[in-house]
Design a protein around this motif. Structure first.
Motif, PDB file in Angstrom:
ATOM      1  N   ILE A   1       0.992  -1.104   0.039  1.00 20.56           N
ATOM      2  CA  ILE A   1       0.055   0.009  -0.169  1.00 20.56           C
ATOM      3  C   ILE A   1       1.025   1.116   0.093  1.00 20.56           C
ATOM      4  O   ILE A   1       1.528   1.403   0.898  1.00 20.56           O
ATOM      5  CB  ILE A   1      -0.921  -0.007   1.313  1.00 20.56           C
ATOM      6  CG1 ILE A   1      -1.701  -1.376   1.536  1.00 20.56           C
ATOM      7  CG2 ILE A   1      -1.771   1.185   1.146  1.00 20.56           C
ATOM      8  CD1 ILE A   1      -2.740  -1.768   0.456  1.00 20.56           C
ATOM      9  N   ASP A   2       0.752   2.060  -0.941  1.00 19.29           N
ATOM     10  CA  ASP A   2       1.688   3.388  -1.145  1.00 19.29           C
ATOM     11  C   ASP A   2       0.603   4.542  -0.748  1.00 19.29           C
ATOM     12  O   ASP A   2       0.070   4.907  -1.536  1.00 19.29           O
ATOM     13  CB  ASP A   2       2.253   3.308  -2.453  1.00 19.29           C
ATOM     14  CG  ASP A   2       3.115   4.394  -2.665  1.00 19.29           C
ATOM     15  OD1 ASP A   2       3.724   5.079  -1.676  1.00 19.29           O
ATOM     16  OD2 ASP A   2       3.676   4.500  -3.785  1.00 19.29           O
ATOM     17  N   LEU A   3       0.827   5.248   0.294  1.00 21.84           N
ATOM     18  CA  LEU A   3       0.066   6.216   0.917  1.00 21.84           C
ATOM     19  C   LEU A   3       0.921   7.645   0.801  1.00 21.84           C
ATOM     20  O   LEU A   3       2.373   7.444   0.963  1.00 21.84           O
ATOM     21  CB  LEU A   3      -0.323   5.858   2.287  1.00 21.84           C
ATOM     22  CG  LEU A   3      -1.131   4.834   2.391  1.00 21.84           C
ATOM     23  CD1 LEU A   3      -1.492   4.295   3.784  1.00 21.84           C
ATOM     24  CD2 LEU A   3      -2.703   5.190   2.144  1.00 21.84           C
ATOM     25  N   PRO A   4       0.271   8.746   0.650  1.00 23.37           N
ATOM     26  CA  PRO A   4       0.874   9.994   0.659  1.00 23.37           C
ATOM     27  C   PRO A   4       1.391  10.208   2.164  1.00 23.37           C
ATOM     28  O   PRO A   4       0.880   9.824   3.070  1.00 23.37           O
ATOM     29  CB  PRO A   4      -0.087  10.967   0.216  1.00 23.37           C
ATOM     30  CG  PRO A   4      -1.219  10.056   0.053  1.00 23.37           C
ATOM     31  CD  PRO A   4      -1.224   8.948   0.212  1.00 23.37           C
ATOM     32  N   TYR A   5       2.659  10.983   2.196  1.00 18.60           N
ATOM     33  CA  TYR A   5       2.916  11.095   3.733  1.00 18.60           C
ATOM     34  C   TYR A   5       1.776  12.008   4.363  1.00 18.60           C
ATOM     35  O   TYR A   5       1.263  12.870   3.843  1.00 18.60           O
ATOM     36  CB  TYR A   5       4.156  12.055   3.322  1.00 18.60           C
ATOM     37  CG  TYR A   5       4.827  12.604   4.993  1.00 18.60           C
ATOM     38  CD1 TYR A   5       5.358  11.688   5.581  1.00 18.60           C
ATOM     39  CD2 TYR A   5       4.719  13.811   5.362  1.00 18.60           C
ATOM     40  CE1 TYR A   5       6.022  11.797   6.805  1.00 18.60           C
ATOM     41  CE2 TYR A   5       5.310  14.248   6.490  1.00 18.60           C
ATOM     42  CZ  TYR A   5       5.927  13.240   7.270  1.00 18.60           C
ATOM     43  OH  TYR A   5       6.416  13.606   8.352  1.00 18.60           O
ATOM     44  N   ASN A   6       1.732  11.837   5.839  1.00 20.10           N
ATOM     45  CA  ASN A   6       0.771  12.155   6.483  1.00 20.10           C
ATOM     46  C   ASN A   6      -0.791  12.482   5.882  1.00 20.10           C
ATOM     47  O   ASN A   6      -1.535  13.522   5.895  1.00 20.10           O
ATOM     48  CB  ASN A   6       1.322  13.757   6.698  1.00 20.10           C
ATOM     49  CG  ASN A   6       2.160  13.788   8.010  1.00 20.10           C
ATOM     50  OD1 ASN A   6       2.296  12.672   8.598  1.00 20.10           O
ATOM     51  ND2 ASN A   6       2.998  14.873   7.973  1.00 20.10           N
ATOM     52  N   TYR A   7      -0.891  11.111   5.388  1.00 25.19           N
ATOM     53  CA  TYR A   7      -2.594  11.008   4.731  1.00 25.19           C
ATOM     54  C   TYR A   7      -3.518  11.301   5.563  1.00 25.19           C
ATOM     55  O   TYR A   7      -3.369  11.073   6.863  1.00 25.19           O
ATOM     56  CB  TYR A   7      -2.446   9.896   3.972  1.00 25.19           C
ATOM     57  CG  TYR A   7      -2.688   8.714   4.578  1.00 25.19           C
ATOM     58  CD1 TYR A   7      -4.017   8.145   5.291  1.00 25.19           C
ATOM     59  CD2 TYR A   7      -1.584   7.992   5.365  1.00 25.19           C
ATOM     60  CE1 TYR A   7      -4.025   7.002   6.028  1.00 25.19           C
ATOM     61  CE2 TYR A   7      -1.737   6.992   5.940  1.00 25.19           C
ATOM     62  CZ  TYR A   7      -2.930   6.486   6.359  1.00 25.19           C
ATOM     63  OH  TYR A   7      -3.364   5.307   7.149  1.00 25.19           O
ATOM     64  N   SER A   8      -4.597  11.655   5.604  1.00 21.79           N
ATOM     65  CA  SER A   8      -5.808  11.815   6.188  1.00 21.79           C
ATOM     66  C   SER A   8      -7.002  11.248   5.365  1.00 21.79           C
ATOM     67  O   SER A   8      -7.260  11.262   4.142  1.00 21.79           O
ATOM     68  CB  SER A   8      -6.195  13.164   6.401  1.00 21.79           C
ATOM     69  OG  SER A   8      -7.540  13.455   7.051  1.00 21.79           O
ATOM     70  N   VAL A   9      -7.740  10.208   6.062  1.00 24.64           N
ATOM     71  CA  VAL A   9      -8.751   9.321   5.611  1.00 24.64           C
ATOM     72  C   VAL A   9     -10.081  10.330   5.304  1.00 24.64           C
ATOM     73  O   VAL A   9     -10.715  10.775   6.066  1.00 24.64           O
ATOM     74  CB  VAL A   9      -9.096   8.177   6.325  1.00 24.64           C
ATOM     75  CG1 VAL A   9     -10.227   7.524   5.577  1.00 24.64           C
ATOM     76  CG2 VAL A   9      -7.843   7.365   6.387  1.00 24.64           C
TER      77      VAL A   9
END
Length: 123
Positions: free
Chosen positions: A37-45
């Motif tokens: 899973i490749d998420l953006p840094y400091n993501y918010s759902v």
């Protein structure tokens, strides 16, 4: 069309379960076909979140774009996961949480299609 629904009883408070599910790098990897899973840094759902999912179907690793379709904390959220291939596995995951005393009921639904009757039967 592939459809799978599970009802899971968790011995934890609804907010604890929600907090765990919001850590996508931990919670989404429980899909047996996902490898990363490749998420953006400091993501918010929220409904604007878009991220990458790598999954292996039929011995082939593919990159997918995942988008939060709906997010209603701490009750439910849903994801659309797509790629650009004609027979790539397009799918949706829905998570619904309900408090049941000191426990939480997680209702998980996974629906998807390869756009091929034969491939849908094999998974």
């Amino acid at each position: 069309m592939i459809k799978h629904t599970q009802k899971i009883e968790i011995n934890a408070d609804l907010n604890k379960v929600w907090f765990f599910l919001m850590h996508f790098s931990n919670s989404l990897i429980f899909d047996k076909f996902y490898t990363k899973i490749d998420l953006p840094y400091n993501y918010s759902v929220n409904e604007n979140l878009i991220f990458k999912v790598y999954a292996k179907y039929f011995f082939q690793l593919n990159q997918y774009e995942a988008k939060v379709k709906e997010c209603v904390p701490p009750q439910s959220f849903s994801l659309n996961i797509k790629n650009n291939k004609k027979y790539g596995y397009q799918h949706q995951k829905n998570f619904t949480l309900k408090q049941a005393g000191a426990k939480t009921i997680l209702i998980y639904t996974h629906t998807g299609t390869f756009n091929s009757l034969i491939m849908n039967l094999l998974i």
